[in-house]
Scaffold this active site. Structure first.
Site, PDB file in Angstrom:
ATOM      1  N   SER A   1      25.443  67.225  45.526  1.00 36.89           N
ATOM      2  CA  SER A   1      26.202  67.216  44.695  1.00 36.89           C
ATOM      3  C   SER A   1      27.431  65.670  44.763  1.00 36.89           C
ATOM      4  CB  SER A   1      27.179  68.583  44.919  1.00 36.89           C
ATOM      5  OG  SER A   1      28.628  68.302  44.400  1.00 36.89           O
ATOM      6  N   THR A   2      27.960  65.704  43.474  1.00 32.67           N
ATOM      7  CA  THR A   2      28.750  64.563  42.934  1.00 32.67           C
ATOM      8  C   THR A   2      29.747  64.068  44.597  1.00 32.67           C
ATOM      9  OG1 THR A   2      28.928  64.227  41.169  1.00 32.67           O
ATOM     10  CG2 THR A   2      30.472  63.577  42.059  1.00 32.67           C
ATOM     11  N   ASN A   3      30.139  65.296  45.141  1.00 38.78           N
ATOM     12  CA  ASN A   3      30.838  65.046  46.074  1.00 38.78           C
ATOM     13  C   ASN A   3      30.695  64.902  47.362  1.00 38.78           C
ATOM     14  OD1 ASN A   3      32.779  67.067  44.470  1.00 38.78           O
ATOM     15  ND2 ASN A   3      31.875  68.577  45.104  1.00 38.78           N
TER      16      ASN A   3
ATOM     17  N   THR B   1      32.113  62.619  39.056  1.00 31.43           N
ATOM     18  CA  THR B   1      31.494  63.665  38.242  1.00 31.43           C
ATOM     19  C   THR B   1      30.361  62.725  36.831  1.00 31.43           C
ATOM     20  OG1 THR B   1      32.159  65.183  38.860  1.00 31.43           O
ATOM     21  CG2 THR B   1      30.599  65.225  37.305  1.00 31.43           C
TER      22      THR B   1
ATOM     23  N   THR C   1      58.948  25.420  66.346  1.00 31.89           N
ATOM     24  CA  THR C   1      59.477  26.801  65.722  1.00 31.89           C
ATOM     25  C   THR C   1      60.392  27.513  64.985  1.00 31.89           C
ATOM     26  OG1 THR C   1      60.829  27.075  67.800  1.00 31.89           O
ATOM     27  CG2 THR C   1      58.170  27.580  67.915  1.00 31.89           C
TER      28      THR C   1
ATOM     29  N   SER D   1      49.481  18.757  37.638  1.00 30.87           N
ATOM     30  CA  SER D   1      50.683  18.895  37.014  1.00 30.87           C
ATOM     31  C   SER D   1      49.865  18.070  35.493  1.00 30.87           C
ATOM     32  CB  SER D   1      51.709  18.010  37.363  1.00 30.87           C
ATOM     33  OG  SER D   1      52.569  18.282  36.157  1.00 30.87           O
ATOM     34  N   SER D   2      50.336  18.488  34.300  1.00 27.28           N
ATOM     35  CA  SER D   2      50.223  18.317  33.080  1.00 27.28           C
ATOM     36  C   SER D   2      51.285  17.527  32.969  1.00 27.28           C
ATOM     37  CB  SER D   2      50.274  19.800  31.940  1.00 27.28           C
ATOM     38  OG  SER D   2      51.827  20.167  32.122  1.00 27.28           O
TER      39      SER D   2
ATOM     40  N   LYS E   1      49.968  13.842  40.504  1.00 28.12           N
ATOM     41  CA  LYS E   1      50.413  14.688  41.523  1.00 28.12           C
ATOM     42  C   LYS E   1      49.073  15.878  41.636  1.00 28.12           C
ATOM     43  CE  LYS E   1      54.171  18.449  41.858  1.00 28.12           C
ATOM     44  NZ  LYS E   1      53.119  19.151  42.484  1.00 28.12           N
TER      45      LYS E   1
END
Length: 470
Positions: free
Chosen positions: A146-148, A107, A193, A324-325, A330
């Site tokens: 209507s909102t509906n 609404t 597999t 990587s930090s 990497k």
């Protein structure tokens, strides 16, 4: 949501009391109540342009239908239509401020659009916002609605539009996998597999499987998208059509087809259309299936590109950024990782949608805002994620042909390909010898004089193309 001074504000009233609204905003008192009471997320109803446009398209078609049925004047209709066009252009996004996740069953969303469109129509007709002398949010913009019925209709229209773009992105990804299928067609590959060596195949066949899956995902989403073309418009509050003139429903669909370019249809049963949102269970399920299927492919790419020394190293993914930090040099498979993480979020969204669809009550489902929020979120994440995955990862995948062939030739998977050539019993004996001596089966065959390396490779290449392949 109060203005700073009387000079830059206008006042509107409801049964709760007065509110001050900035003069440069086109919403009204109902919007203010919705924002004050129901803001729970960072996204407004203008966040997704497709949703904003869909609501305006519904109001546009409704105005034309109401004019045709003599319940709006041409002046009122023209002003509403013009205002809707400006809403679609994004001109008033700063006035569409209700939370996308608002809990009023839609609404507050509907009234935000009604008020913005009414006030802009007032301006276009030379009247001040907030007085609604000529165009009223409820009496005119919301006439015969209507909102509906409006909210779920706009939700379906927006989802239909967003899914069209997503299907295009998935189809483009399928085309990339097809390209890789051709590019890698002659590279021998060790099929696995249960993460164990299995049978010889071509690397191109692996990517052909990815292409086939991705094409099917696009087709299934396109199929469920088509189910969104049935709307509940004309049902008004609960499906009876009460409050709308007799010719309204036929007229609103005719005009909506012209406004949107899509053949939207009335439902076979208006009460079913108002009560149930099962189509969004199907839409969300297909989004979930798409996300988890692409995550499986992303996981494969992560595994096949692992290393480069301590892993499989059979594929090389484009280097996107430092991984990587602390570990210099990497590089991580960040694009596949992002697709996998995205799938977790889409699965969670699907659970929320399923809950919302289940908990509709009697004549309507008032949990549509959470469906809108979660479905739009899933579509947007998939659209953005697939685009980046395609452009920044899949398009640039390279194969290490030597590594692929090495892994195959050093594995016991070769044995399966040799059975038709030299018999199961002899291959079994040679396979046990290979394990005992720590030598490859290819080497043992060559030193024993049974098959040269080239003959073994030719046998494997022949075996990697099943007879049912075209």
């Amino acid at each position: 949501m109060k203005a700073n001074t009387e000079s830059d504000a206008r006042v509107e009233r409801d049964y709760v009391g007065e509110v001050s609204i900035p003069r440069d905003r086109l919403y009204g008192v109902n919007t203010v109540r919705g924002v004050d009471n129901l803001t729970v997320s960072p996204l407004s109803i203008a966040h997704y342009p497709a949703f904003r446009d869909a609501f305006a398209q519904v109001k546009w078609a409704a105005a034309l239908a109401n004019r045709d049925n003599g319940v709006l004047t041409c002046e009122q209709c023209d002003a509403i239509v013009a205002a809707c066009g400006e809403v679609i252009g994004g001109s008033f996004d700063t006035s569409l401020v209700v939370d996308l996740m608002e809990g009023s069953g839609g609404t507050s969303t509907n009234m935000n659009f009604n008020e913005v469109i009414a006030n802009r129509a007032q301006h276009l007709l030379g009247h001040a916002a907030g007085n609604y002398e000529i165009v009223h949010p409820n009496d005119h913009v919301n006439r015969s609605q209507s909102t509906n019925d409006v909210y779920p209709a706009a939700l379906k229209i927006a989802t239909h539009a967003m899914l069209g773009t997503l299907v295009e992105h998935i189809a483009a990804l399928a085309a990339l996998f097809r390209r890789k299928e051709t590019e890698f067609a002659d590279i021998l590959h060790l099929g696995r597999t249960c993460l164990q060596d299995a049978q010889p195949m071509r690397l191109g066949q692996l990517f052909g499987g990815y292409a086939s899956l991705t094409s099917r995902l696009a087709d299934e989403l396109a199929a469920v998208r088509d189910k969104l073309r049935t709307l509940p418009l004309g049902g008004t509050a609960i499906g009876t059509g009460f409050g709308a003139p007799a010719g309204y429903r036929a007229a609103v669909y005719a005009h909506l087809r012209q406004v949107t370019g899509v053949d939207y249809q009335a439902p076979a049963n208006s009460f079913d259309a108002m009560q149930n949102m099962d189509v969004f269970s199907r839409v969300s399920a297909e989004l979930r299936t798409c996300a988890v299927s692409l995550a499986k492919i992303a996981s494969d790419l992560t595994m096949l590109s692992s290393g480069p020394v301590g892993g499989l190293g059979e594929l090389t993914l484009p280097e996107a950024q430092a991984g990587s930090s602390i570990m210099p040099g990497k590089v991580n498979p960040v694009l596949p990782m992002a697709m996998i993480q995205l799938s977790f979020a889409v699965v969670g969204n699907d659970v929320a949608v399923a809950q919302a669809v289940q908990y509709g009550e009697l004549e309507i489902n008032h949990f549509e805002p959470v469906v809108a929020s979660r479905v739009f979120d899933s579509i947007a994440m998939l659209s953005h994620g697939i685009t980046r995955f395609s452009e920044k990862c899949v398009a640039g995948i390279e194969a290490n042909g030597i590594r692929n062939e090495q892994h195959l030739l050093e594995s016991m998977a070769v044995a399966t390909a040799l059975v038709p050539k030299i018999g199961y019993a002899r291959v079994s004996k040679l396979a046990r010898q290979s394990v005992a001596e720590g030598r490859s089966l290819v080497e043992i065959l060559e030193t024993s004089g049974l098959l040269s390396r080239d003959e073994t490779l030719a046998t494997i290449r022949s075996a990697s193309y099943p007879v049912f392949d075209s």
